[in-house]
Scaffold this motif. Structure first.
Motif: not given
Lengths: 265, 265
Positions: B249-250, B205-206, A241-242, A244-246, A248-249, B221, A264-265, B213, B228, B209, B217, B211, A260-262, A238
């Protein structure tokens, strides 16, 4: 209800919670805490900035044989450092606070700690300094609060006796069946330092975006954010994921999404 | 787990058992016992032949405000005299004895004491001297024995801590305290529809952005994000903060920060 000194038999009975004394003032109390810990089968002691330094002869004198606990104790500069490798942290808190966290009795906390320990997680108990108790920044490191049901007309509880009650309840809960577990599949609960990494990331981006621009309100807002993410257990996945969200946002907007290569699993 | 000195509020909460210290050695311990009694709502203290006489300044110094208990304490030459007006007497006894009497845990004894008190009977708790504990002649004055379940590897229990455990159990036996609540001050727990609003905002927003995409998955996600934020109770104020974080953030990046008008609470 006294007994012979049997300190030679003291050894860690794991899983058991770490006792963390935050800015303890009197070395005698540290010794008495070690003795109470031994009585209740606790062994792991961490000291955050003890007022008079460490080690102290006076602590060893009041430990009544629980010297192994004192010898194995570790010294830390900050609460963050003392809890870094733990998965769950409970803070004892005698007075009501304007904090949204689960509030447990000592007995309820002992039952939860047994359940947490049975899952192989590392856990800690924060106790504040003798006079003032834990402050709000200390408590922000905890997932849950513990308040003992005791006489509201006389709440002045000695530090070692506060530890005694919790150690006693811990021992008593040893035969209880865990009544509450969190199921985690294919992932593990994050450590406090992993959570700190995420909070640092989040707060940096909140600063960069202007969300925390109100300087007088900033400390309280940061603390509230911290409280929210400490509420329950967070898994390591988690957190990824968080993160990644931060990221990307804050930087994504679809433009940089492709490279970006995040994870995200 | 400390608190302010509130000794001025100490008064007898009856029915409550009398604490009888048999041949106590250290005056400091008598003071610490009084403090522990106050914590657990006990008030009546009787001293049988304290080694250094009575009263003692050192006891008043360690009582941390529980002076009323010490001032009201009575002095007795023998255990027989100290228990003469009581109906039921319990003796704490750390080691097995060749005595045929009911043996209770502290918790079991507290429940019995509550039941006895409810019938209007007077009851007492015998605690022995620091080093040796009660002898067989002392114990002969008791109806029942109490032994605390504690670490058999380290039974050296301080006198005041022995009283603390019993006083704590006495108080607990009189209270119906829920073992776990969520403390919420000045705010309320969010409804599920308020949580849904936030999740819709976050996920939109995800998506924007990039995130989310990865189409195959994406459902998993989204489900993980939902899990969470459902973990613990979320307050309405926290949701407002989270909305603010996501918006800033966005879209913030400091540029629009001045006129965004986000409610940050």
């Amino acid at each position: 209800m006294t007994g012979r000194d049997e300190g030679a038999d003291l050894y860690p009975i794991d899983p058991s919670p770490v006792v963390i004394l935050v800015r303890p003032q009197l070395a005698e109390n540290i010794g008495s805490v070690a003795r109470a810990m031994g009585n209740g089968g606790l062994f792991h002691l961490r000291l955050v900035s003890p007022r008079d330094g460490w080690p102290q002869d006076r602590a060893f004198r009041t430990a009544s044989g629980a010297v192994r606990i004192l010898e194995a104790a570790s010294l830390h500069e900050t609460v963050a450092d003392a809890v870094a490798d733990l998965h769950r942290v409970f803070a004892t808190c005698p007075r009501p606070r304007h904090i949204v966290k689960p509030l447990l009795t000592a007995r309820g906390a002992a039952a939860e700690l047994r359940a947490i320990g049975a899952r192989g997680l590392r856990m800690g108990l924060l106790f504040g300094p003798e006079r003032a108790g834990l402050d709000n920044d200390d408590i922000a490191h905890a997932d849950s609060l513990i308040r003992y049901p005791l006489n509201p007309g006389f709440m002045s509880l000695n530090l070692a006796q506060a530890v005694m009650v919790m150690a006693y309840e811990w021992w008593m809960a040893g035969e209880a069946v865990p009544s509450r577990v969190l199921q985690t599949h294919k992932t593990r609960v994050a450590t406090k330092s992993e959570l700190e990494n995420f909070l640092a990331h989040l707060i940096a981006e909140c600063d960069a975006s202007g969300f925390l621009r109100n300087a007088p309100k900033r400390p309280g807002m940061v603390r509230n954010i911290r409280h929210f993410f400490q509420r329950g257990e967070v898994t390591e996945q988690e957190l990824r994921t968080l993160h990644g969200i931060v990221t990307e946002l804050a930087h994504g907007h679809g433009l940089r999404a492709r490279d970006s290569g995040i994870e995200t699993g």
